[in-house]
Scaffold this active site. Structure first.
Site, PDB file in Angstrom:
ATOM      1  N   GLN A 144       0.845  -1.197   0.000  1.00  0.00           N
ATOM      2  CA  GLN A 144       0.000   0.000   0.000  1.00  0.00           C
ATOM      3  C   GLN A 144       0.881   1.247   0.000  1.00  0.00           C
ATOM      4  O   GLN A 144       1.110   1.861   1.036  1.00  0.00           O
ATOM      5  CB  GLN A 144      -0.894  -0.029   1.246  1.00  0.00           C
ATOM      6  CG  GLN A 144      -1.844   1.111   1.367  1.00  0.00           C
ATOM      7  CD  GLN A 144      -3.146   0.844   0.666  1.00  0.00           C
ATOM      8  OE1 GLN A 144      -3.634  -0.265   0.681  1.00  0.00           O
ATOM      9  NE2 GLN A 144      -3.702   1.858   0.062  1.00  0.00           N
ATOM     10  N   PHE A 145       1.384   1.646  -1.174  1.00  0.00           N
ATOM     11  CA  PHE A 145       2.267   2.809  -1.236  1.00  0.00           C
ATOM     12  C   PHE A 145       1.561   4.086  -0.803  1.00  0.00           C
ATOM     13  O   PHE A 145       2.190   5.045  -0.367  1.00  0.00           O
ATOM     14  CB  PHE A 145       2.876   2.963  -2.631  1.00  0.00           C
ATOM     15  CG  PHE A 145       1.973   3.581  -3.658  1.00  0.00           C
ATOM     16  CD1 PHE A 145       2.013   4.947  -3.890  1.00  0.00           C
ATOM     17  CD2 PHE A 145       1.091   2.809  -4.391  1.00  0.00           C
ATOM     18  CE1 PHE A 145       1.172   5.529  -4.833  1.00  0.00           C
ATOM     19  CE2 PHE A 145       0.261   3.369  -5.335  1.00  0.00           C
ATOM     20  CZ  PHE A 145       0.297   4.736  -5.551  1.00  0.00           C
ATOM     21  N   THR A 146       0.225   4.119  -0.879  1.00  0.00           N
ATOM     22  CA  THR A 146      -0.505   5.341  -0.543  1.00  0.00           C
ATOM     23  C   THR A 146      -0.436   5.668   0.948  1.00  0.00           C
ATOM     24  O   THR A 146      -0.819   6.776   1.343  1.00  0.00           O
ATOM     25  CB  THR A 146      -1.974   5.263  -0.997  1.00  0.00           C
ATOM     26  OG1 THR A 146      -2.609   4.168  -0.353  1.00  0.00           O
ATOM     27  CG2 THR A 146      -2.076   5.122  -2.505  1.00  0.00           C
TER      28      THR A 146
END
Length: 146
Positions: free
Chosen positions: A78-80
């Protein structure tokens, strides 16, 4: 490295129409990697998560870990989690690690969880995924290796 930990009754991740990861009782993890992270960050968080006492004992107290209950892990990249929303209305993702390094550390993190005796299911790194879960409690925690 940041991990959103959600105690769940069940969780699933699909890519397109295909289920790529699915668990019953355990922990749903959203895993973000920043460019400053190392294998030490991943190892630290894996150990912390494996021993995190957020499952109830017979008296109703959060006293057991996922390792003790025999629960599973669903780990989704989950890079966000490293989205910066302080300026403007569009998040800036400059703090997220480059994809190749993020994938390497994400995979290392999952291997560390497995080395601690946990069953780990994953999403597909970099894919557009649909994630569903029944958050049990609800119990949601945010862990940061820094």
């Amino acid at each position: 490295m940041k991990v959103v930990v959600q105690r769940c009754k069940k969780a699933q991740v699909t890519v397109g129409e295909e289920t790529v990861g699915e668990i019953g009782e355990g922990l749903m993890l959203l895993v973000g990697v920043t460019h400053e992270d190392t294998e030490n960050d991943a190892k630290y968080l894996a150990g912390k998560i494996a021993g995190l006492r957020i499952f109830e004992d017979e008296a109703g107290k959060m006293n057991h870990s996922v390792s003790e209950t025999g629960g599973s892990i669903l780990s989704v990249s989950q890079f966000t989690l490293y989205g910066d929303c302080r300026k403007g209305r569009r998040p800036n993702f400059m703090a997220a690690a480059a994809p190749a390094e993020a994938e390497r550390l994400y995979d290392y993190f999952n291997r560390e969880l497995e080395a601690l005796g946990l069953k780990v299911e994953t999403g597909v790194f970099g894919a557009m995924m649909d994630v569903s879960l029944i958050n049990w409690g609800p119990v949601t925690l945010i862990l940061d290796s820094k």
